[in-house]
Design a protein around this motif. Structure first.
Motif, PDB file in Angstrom:
ATOM      1  N   LEU A  98       0.854  -1.188   0.000  1.00 45.53           N
ATOM      2  CA  LEU A  98       0.000   0.000   0.000  1.00 45.53           C
ATOM      3  C   LEU A  98       0.894   1.244   0.000  1.00 45.53           C
ATOM      4  CD1 LEU A  98      -2.383  -1.151   2.909  1.00 45.53           C
ATOM      5  CD2 LEU A  98      -3.086  -0.974   0.520  1.00 45.53           C
ATOM      6  N   CYS A  99       0.417   2.302  -0.652  1.00 41.88           N
ATOM      7  CA  CYS A  99       1.176   3.565  -0.665  1.00 41.88           C
ATOM      8  C   CYS A  99       0.239   4.691  -0.226  1.00 41.88           C
ATOM      9  CB  CYS A  99       1.701   3.815  -2.076  1.00 41.88           C
ATOM     10  SG  CYS A  99       2.552   5.385  -2.246  1.00 41.88           S
ATOM     11  N   GLY A 100       0.623   5.409   0.842  1.00 41.55           N
ATOM     12  CA  GLY A 100      -0.280   6.402   1.428  1.00 41.55           C
ATOM     13  C   GLY A 100       0.062   7.836   1.051  1.00 41.55           C
ATOM     14  N   PHE A 101      -0.997   8.649   0.948  1.00 39.11           N
ATOM     15  CA  PHE A 101      -0.867  10.083   0.642  1.00 39.11           C
ATOM     16  C   PHE A 101      -1.690  10.877   1.657  1.00 39.11           C
ATOM     17  CE2 PHE A 101      -0.455   7.679  -3.260  1.00 39.11           C
ATOM     18  CZ  PHE A 101       0.674   8.224  -3.848  1.00 39.11           C
ATOM     19  N   ILE A 102      -1.113  11.922   2.213  1.00 34.89           N
ATOM     20  CA  ILE A 102      -1.821  12.782   3.164  1.00 34.89           C
ATOM     21  C   ILE A 102      -2.533  13.869   2.341  1.00 34.89           C
ATOM     22  CG2 ILE A 102      -1.602  14.162   5.267  1.00 34.89           C
ATOM     23  CD1 ILE A 102      -0.479  11.226   5.431  1.00 34.89           C
ATOM     24  N   VAL A 103      -3.850  13.789   2.297  1.00 36.52           N
ATOM     25  CA  VAL A 103      -4.603  14.612   1.350  1.00 36.52           C
ATOM     26  C   VAL A 103      -5.209  15.834   2.034  1.00 36.52           C
ATOM     27  CG1 VAL A 103      -6.431  14.574  -0.388  1.00 36.52           C
ATOM     28  CG2 VAL A 103      -5.217  12.461   0.168  1.00 36.52           C
ATOM     29  N   ASP A 104      -4.942  17.013   1.442  1.00 36.63           N
ATOM     30  CA  ASP A 104      -5.660  18.218   1.856  1.00 36.63           C
ATOM     31  C   ASP A 104      -5.463  18.539   3.336  1.00 36.63           C
ATOM     32  OD1 ASP A 104      -6.967  19.997   0.331  1.00 36.63           O
ATOM     33  OD2 ASP A 104      -8.983  19.288   0.772  1.00 36.63           O
ATOM     34  N   TYR A 105      -4.255  18.426   3.821  1.00 38.60           N
ATOM     35  CA  TYR A 105      -3.987  18.655   5.247  1.00 38.60           C
ATOM     36  C   TYR A 105      -2.695  19.469   5.360  1.00 38.60           C
ATOM     37  CZ  TYR A 105      -3.879  17.618  10.237  1.00 38.60           C
ATOM     38  OH  TYR A 105      -3.882  17.721  11.599  1.00 38.60           O
ATOM     39  N   VAL A 121      -0.525  16.669   0.273  1.00 35.98           N
ATOM     40  CA  VAL A 121      -0.690  16.905  -1.173  1.00 35.98           C
ATOM     41  C   VAL A 121      -2.112  17.409  -1.407  1.00 35.98           C
ATOM     42  CG1 VAL A 121       1.003  15.206  -1.965  1.00 35.98           C
ATOM     43  CG2 VAL A 121      -1.355  14.462  -1.594  1.00 35.98           C
ATOM     44  N   ASP A 122      -2.264  18.356  -2.346  1.00 42.42           N
ATOM     45  CA  ASP A 122      -3.635  18.759  -2.697  1.00 42.42           C
ATOM     46  C   ASP A 122      -4.152  17.775  -3.752  1.00 42.42           C
ATOM     47  OD1 ASP A 122      -2.667  19.522  -5.202  1.00 42.42           O
ATOM     48  OD2 ASP A 122      -2.547  21.645  -4.669  1.00 42.42           O
ATOM     49  N   ARG A 123      -5.387  17.945  -4.157  1.00 41.77           N
ATOM     50  CA  ARG A 123      -5.987  16.912  -4.994  1.00 41.77           C
ATOM     51  C   ARG A 123      -5.317  16.809  -6.373  1.00 41.77           C
ATOM     52  NH1 ARG A 123     -12.075  18.301  -4.812  1.00 41.77           N
ATOM     53  NH2 ARG A 123     -12.146  16.740  -6.410  1.00 41.77           N
ATOM     54  N   ASP A 124      -4.832  17.933  -6.930  1.00 45.32           N
ATOM     55  CA  ASP A 124      -4.158  17.861  -8.230  1.00 45.32           C
ATOM     56  C   ASP A 124      -2.841  17.094  -8.117  1.00 45.32           C
ATOM     57  OD1 ASP A 124      -6.172  19.301  -9.382  1.00 45.32           O
ATOM     58  OD2 ASP A 124      -5.146  21.234  -9.162  1.00 45.32           O
ATOM     59  N   GLY A 155     -18.202  14.461   0.989  1.00 51.25           N
ATOM     60  CA  GLY A 155     -18.234  14.685  -0.460  1.00 51.25           C
ATOM     61  C   GLY A 155     -16.846  14.608  -1.073  1.00 51.25           C
ATOM     62  N   LEU A 156     -15.863  15.227  -0.435  1.00 52.10           N
ATOM     63  CA  LEU A 156     -14.497  15.212  -0.966  1.00 52.10           C
ATOM     64  C   LEU A 156     -13.932  13.795  -0.938  1.00 52.10           C
ATOM     65  CD1 LEU A 156     -11.838  16.868  -1.800  1.00 52.10           C
ATOM     66  CD2 LEU A 156     -11.176  16.426   0.557  1.00 52.10           C
TER      67      LEU A 156
END
Ligand SMILES: O=C(O)c1ccccc1NCC(=O)[C@H](O)[C@H](O)COP(=O)(O)O
Length: 239
Positions: free
Chosen positions: A45-52, A59-62, A87-88
């Protein structure tokens, strides 16, 4: 539109594999070169910290989309969220992610609602400080729980509390290539998660990433080589 690279069926199979082998999640990728090393060492698994934005790994969504586009399609992308609107989370779950990890104060009502919106696995992170946290882990409606000492803080929790956990879990918090083998030996988790322990000066360190995956695979190999031994459903070895 669903652009996911991994089928939901494959993700369910991964979770159902049990603890016969230790799944390794490398978390907090935010640069192209991080993904290139992930593609070399192929964690589970590879994790990304989104929108924080308060995390240096955010990382932002783009950016998430760009990095996931670069990720080897065999490695599932896990989006880590902290108290984000449903929703996000559901939109990204539909378009780019293979698993959702909830790392804030989301409780069962949030998870039940999210379950209605997304078909990919949901992981709930629990910061373990007291037996009450262990109870929350056991009662979580998520597909799997991640037991953590913090949120990418590099801090372990009191591992003696793990004895109360009655379901498969991912162990996180302060793990690194040196101590992950001991953690596998002691607790036979479904998976292990590392972030700070594979960084140097807050950047992912290719040498530590390689050592982390090699340590997990090597420890599993040793356990398999124990002649005449079998592992039970929680992964404990019996001669
Ligand atoms: O990593 C972060 O910066 C982070 C920020 C906010 C919520 C969660 C975060 N990380 C989640 C993870 O899954 C980490 O890999 C996990 O906490 C273990 O981290 P570490 O103790 O640094 O290995």
């Amino acid at each position: 539109m669903n652009n996911r690279r991994m089928s939901t069926v494959r993700m369910r199979e991964l979770l159902d594999e049990g603890s016969e082998r230790t799944h390794v999640k490398l978390c907090g990728m935010f640069r192209e070169q991080d993904i290139d090393v992930v593609n070399e060492v192929l964690p589970d698994l590879c994790g990304f910290i989104v929108d924080y934005p308060s995390s240096h790994r955010h990382v932002d969504r783009d950016r998430l989309q760009q990095l996931v586009d670069r990720l080897d399609p065999r490695v599932p992308a896990v989006g880590v969220f902290v108290d984000e609107p449903l929703g996000l989370v559901s939109e990204l779950a539909d378009t780019v992610l293979d698993m959702v990890q909830l790392h804030g104060n989301e409780g069962n009502p949030y998870i039940v609602f999210l379950r209605e919106l997304v078909d990919i696995p949901i992981c709930q992170a629990i910061r373990v400080r007291t037996p009450d946290d262990v109870r929350r882990a056991n009662e979580s409606k998520a597909d799997i729980v991640l037991l953590d000492g913090g949120a990418g803080s590099g801090k372990a929790f009191d591992w003696s509390l793990i004895q109360g956990v009655e379901r498969p879990f991912i162990l996180a918090g302060g793990l690194d290539p040196q101590n992950v083998g001991e953690a596998i030996d002691r607790f036979h988790p479904w998976g292990v998660d590392m972030s700070s322990g594979i960084e140097t000066d807050r950047l992912k360190d290719p040498g530590k990433m390689r050592a982390a995956v090699a340590a997990v695979r090597g420890r599993d190999e040793q356990l398999r080589d124990l002649s005449g031994s079998v592992r039970d459903s929680r992964g404990a070895v019996h001669s």
